[in-house]
Motif scaffolding. Structure first.
Motif, PDB file in Angstrom:
ATOM      1  N   ASN A   1      -2.981  10.677  -5.677  1.00  0.00           N
ATOM      2  CA  ASN A   1      -2.392  10.322  -4.389  1.00  0.00           C
ATOM      3  C   ASN A   1      -2.057   8.825  -4.389  1.00  0.00           C
ATOM      4  O   ASN A   1      -2.938   7.991  -4.624  1.00  0.00           O
ATOM      5  N   LEU A   2      -0.808   8.501  -4.123  1.00  0.00           N
ATOM      6  CA  LEU A   2      -0.311   7.124  -4.231  1.00  0.00           C
ATOM      7  C   LEU A   2      -0.268   6.385  -2.896  1.00  0.00           C
ATOM      8  O   LEU A   2       0.263   5.275  -2.820  1.00  0.00           O
ATOM      9  N   ASN A   3      -0.835   6.954  -1.847  1.00  0.00           N
ATOM     10  CA  ASN A   3      -0.749   6.312  -0.537  1.00  0.00           C
ATOM     11  C   ASN A   3      -1.271   4.887  -0.534  1.00  0.00           C
ATOM     12  O   ASN A   3      -0.709   3.998   0.107  1.00  0.00           O
ATOM     13  N   LYS A   4      -2.396   4.643  -1.216  1.00  0.00           N
ATOM     14  CA  LYS A   4      -3.017   3.323  -1.146  1.00  0.00           C
ATOM     15  C   LYS A   4      -2.172   2.255  -1.838  1.00  0.00           C
ATOM     16  O   LYS A   4      -2.235   1.080  -1.476  1.00  0.00           O
ATOM     17  N   ILE A   5      -1.376   2.634  -2.815  1.00  0.00           N
ATOM     18  CA  ILE A   5      -0.427   1.689  -3.414  1.00  0.00           C
ATOM     19  C   ILE A   5       0.569   1.241  -2.341  1.00  0.00           C
ATOM     20  O   ILE A   5       0.894   0.049  -2.209  1.00  0.00           O
ATOM     21  N   ALA A   6       1.035   2.210  -1.548  1.00  0.00           N
ATOM     22  CA  ALA A   6       1.996   1.889  -0.492  1.00  0.00           C
ATOM     23  C   ALA A   6       1.360   1.054   0.615  1.00  0.00           C
ATOM     24  O   ALA A   6       2.019   0.187   1.201  1.00  0.00           O
ATOM     25  N   VAL A   7       0.078   1.299   0.914  1.00  0.00           N
ATOM     26  CA  VAL A   7      -0.617   0.479   1.913  1.00  0.00           C
ATOM     27  C   VAL A   7      -0.602  -0.989   1.494  1.00  0.00           C
ATOM     28  O   VAL A   7      -0.309  -1.885   2.297  1.00  0.00           O
ATOM     29  N   LEU A   8      -0.919  -1.237   0.234  1.00  0.00           N
ATOM     30  CA  LEU A   8      -0.956  -2.606  -0.270  1.00  0.00           C
ATOM     31  C   LEU A   8       0.426  -3.242  -0.221  1.00  0.00           C
ATOM     32  O   LEU A   8       0.590  -4.391   0.214  1.00  0.00           O
ATOM     33  N   ARG A   9       1.442  -2.499  -0.617  1.00  0.00           N
ATOM     34  CA  ARG A   9       2.821  -3.017  -0.552  1.00  0.00           C
ATOM     35  C   ARG A   9       3.219  -3.355   0.881  1.00  0.00           C
ATOM     36  O   ARG A   9       3.748  -4.430   1.161  1.00  0.00           O
ATOM     37  N   ASN A  10       2.947  -2.429   1.790  1.00  0.00           N
ATOM     38  CA  ASN A  10       3.385  -2.619   3.166  1.00  0.00           C
ATOM     39  C   ASN A  10       2.645  -3.744   3.880  1.00  0.00           C
ATOM     40  O   ASN A  10       3.157  -4.315   4.843  1.00  0.00           O
TER      41      ASN A  10
ATOM     42  N   ARG B   1       2.151  -6.626   2.860  1.00  0.00           N
ATOM     43  CA  ARG B   1       2.820  -7.901   2.595  1.00  0.00           C
ATOM     44  C   ARG B   1       4.329  -7.823   2.836  1.00  0.00           C
ATOM     45  O   ARG B   1       4.984  -8.824   3.060  1.00  0.00           O
ATOM     46  N   GLY B   2       4.869  -6.610   2.765  1.00  0.00           N
ATOM     47  CA  GLY B   2       6.319  -6.460   2.813  1.00  0.00           C
ATOM     48  C   GLY B   2       6.881  -6.577   1.411  1.00  0.00           C
ATOM     49  O   GLY B   2       6.174  -6.894   0.447  1.00  0.00           O
ATOM     50  N   GLY B   3       8.146  -6.300   1.248  1.00  0.00           N
ATOM     51  CA  GLY B   3       8.752  -6.368  -0.069  1.00  0.00           C
ATOM     52  C   GLY B   3       8.520  -5.097  -0.853  1.00  0.00           C
ATOM     53  O   GLY B   3       8.293  -4.023  -0.285  1.00  0.00           O
ATOM     54  N   ALA B   4       8.536  -5.218  -2.165  1.00  0.00           N
ATOM     55  CA  ALA B   4       8.510  -4.039  -3.037  1.00  0.00           C
ATOM     56  C   ALA B   4       7.321  -3.983  -3.966  1.00  0.00           C
ATOM     57  O   ALA B   4       7.249  -3.085  -4.812  1.00  0.00           O
ATOM     58  N   GLU B   5       6.401  -4.920  -3.870  1.00  0.00           N
ATOM     59  CA  GLU B   5       5.253  -4.949  -4.778  1.00  0.00           C
ATOM     60  C   GLU B   5       3.945  -4.715  -4.035  1.00  0.00           C
ATOM     61  O   GLU B   5       3.752  -5.275  -2.942  1.00  0.00           O
ATOM     62  N   PRO B   6       3.047  -3.922  -4.623  1.00  0.00           N
ATOM     63  CA  PRO B   6       3.211  -3.166  -5.860  1.00  0.00           C
ATOM     64  C   PRO B   6       4.199  -2.012  -5.696  1.00  0.00           C
ATOM     65  O   PRO B   6       4.338  -1.455  -4.613  1.00  0.00           O
ATOM     66  N   ASP B   7       4.853  -1.684  -6.785  1.00  0.00           N
ATOM     67  CA  ASP B   7       5.916  -0.696  -6.791  1.00  0.00           C
ATOM     68  C   ASP B   7       5.317   0.701  -6.884  1.00  0.00           C
ATOM     69  O   ASP B   7       4.674   1.040  -7.879  1.00  0.00           O
ATOM     70  N   VAL B   8       5.533   1.517  -5.869  1.00  0.00           N
ATOM     71  CA  VAL B   8       4.959   2.862  -5.835  1.00  0.00           C
ATOM     72  C   VAL B   8       5.498   3.721  -6.976  1.00  0.00           C
ATOM     73  O   VAL B   8       4.750   4.475  -7.615  1.00  0.00           O
ATOM     74  N   LEU B   9       6.785   3.615  -7.246  1.00  0.00           N
ATOM     75  CA  LEU B   9       7.371   4.402  -8.331  1.00  0.00           C
ATOM     76  C   LEU B   9       6.780   3.999  -9.682  1.00  0.00           C
ATOM     77  O   LEU B   9       6.441   4.853 -10.508  1.00  0.00           O
ATOM     78  N   ARG B  10       6.639   2.699  -9.911  1.00  0.00           N
ATOM     79  CA  ARG B  10       6.050   2.242 -11.170  1.00  0.00           C
ATOM     80  C   ARG B  10       4.611   2.727 -11.300  1.00  0.00           C
ATOM     81  O   ARG B  10       4.177   3.114 -12.389  1.00  0.00           O
TER      82      ARG B  10
END
Length: 257
Positions: A7-16, A18-27
């Motif tokens: 489950n990749l949700n927590k990657i998206a939490v970290l990205r959101n 700060r804003g922007g694209a990092e960390p990249d969920v697709l990567r």
């Protein structure tokens, strides 16, 4: 076989945060698949606080290109709103291999209970039918110990996902035996009704092996929070490989038993 879906949700939490694209969920999804994950899971919510609609499309494309399972979780009762087309419309657009229906409200921090088949059964039956017309396997989130779990089959579901939060809490206290017996009994009730069994929520490297050893026939585990947390220390590749070792050892143990 027990499949590992990350489950990749927590990657998206970290990205959101700060804003922007990092960390990249697709990567991150690519890294998980390269390390041996059998598939990927996302749980987009109407407030887009982590996984967004564009993430779902990108990850669906990745999973199609790799020939692996994409599992989209969500509340089938949540209406569309700006930035969120609704779970059914999203699944219609990306056609995931599996959709997992979860009765979580907007205000919930995380999913923490299964469906009430007494009150939700009729509505759930209609919703399950809609998702199956899209070619999705349908799993529904259920509470361990629910005596009505077989009603998921009557609603048309293919699988149930056991909510394992209470087990994880009991394991952390050093008193998981009763929770494991209840999970095993619930799995058997579901299987007797012709349902497959998935599991997820707060499973970790510490508790996963015992869960799989005691609960029969688990076909898929969906793991996000613990896996991403552990990856902060050990790295994503090493952590996914460690989970693959656990699920592969569990499968080998069942074969050799």
């Amino acid at each position: 076989m027990t499949a590992l879906s990350v489950n990749l949700n927590k990657i998206a939490v970290l990205r959101n945060s700060r804003g922007g694209a990092e960390p990249d969920v697709l990567r991150a999804g690519i890294a998980c698949l390269d390390a041996g994950a059998h598939g990927l899971t996302v749980h987009p919510r109407p407030d887009a606080r982590h996984i967004r609609e564009d993430d779902v499309h990108a990850l669906a494309g990745l999973c199609r290109s790799r020939g692996v399972e994409f599992n989209v979780e969500g509340n089938p009762f949540a209406p569309p709103r700006p930035g969120y087309p609704g779970l059914l419309a999203l699944c219609d657009a990306v056609r995931p291999a599996q959709v997992t229906l979860v009765p979580d409200g907007d205000g919930q921090l995380t999913s923490d209970h299964g469906f009430d088949f007494t009150s939700d059964g009729d509505a759930l039956r209609q919703l399950v039918a809609a998702y199956k017309t899209l070619g999705c396997r349908v799993s529904v989130f259920v509470d361990v110990g629910d005596p009505l779990v077989a009603r998921a089959a009557s609603a048309g579901a293919d699988r149930v996902e056991l909510y394992t939060g209470p087990f994880a809490e009991a394991f952390a206290r050093g008193d998981a035996d009763a929770a494991l017996r209840m999970a095993a009994d619930t799995a058997r009730l579901a299987q007797a009704a012709g349902l497959g069994v998935n599991a997820g929520h707060d499973l970790s490297q510490a508790n996963l092996a015992e869960f799989l050893a005691r609960v029969p026939g688990v076909q898929e585990v969906s793991i996000g929070h613990a896996l991403i947390s552990e990856a902060l220390y050990a790295g994503l590749d090493a952590t996914v490989r460690a989970y693959r070792h656990i699920v592969d050892a569990a499968v080998a143990g069942r074969v050799n038993a």
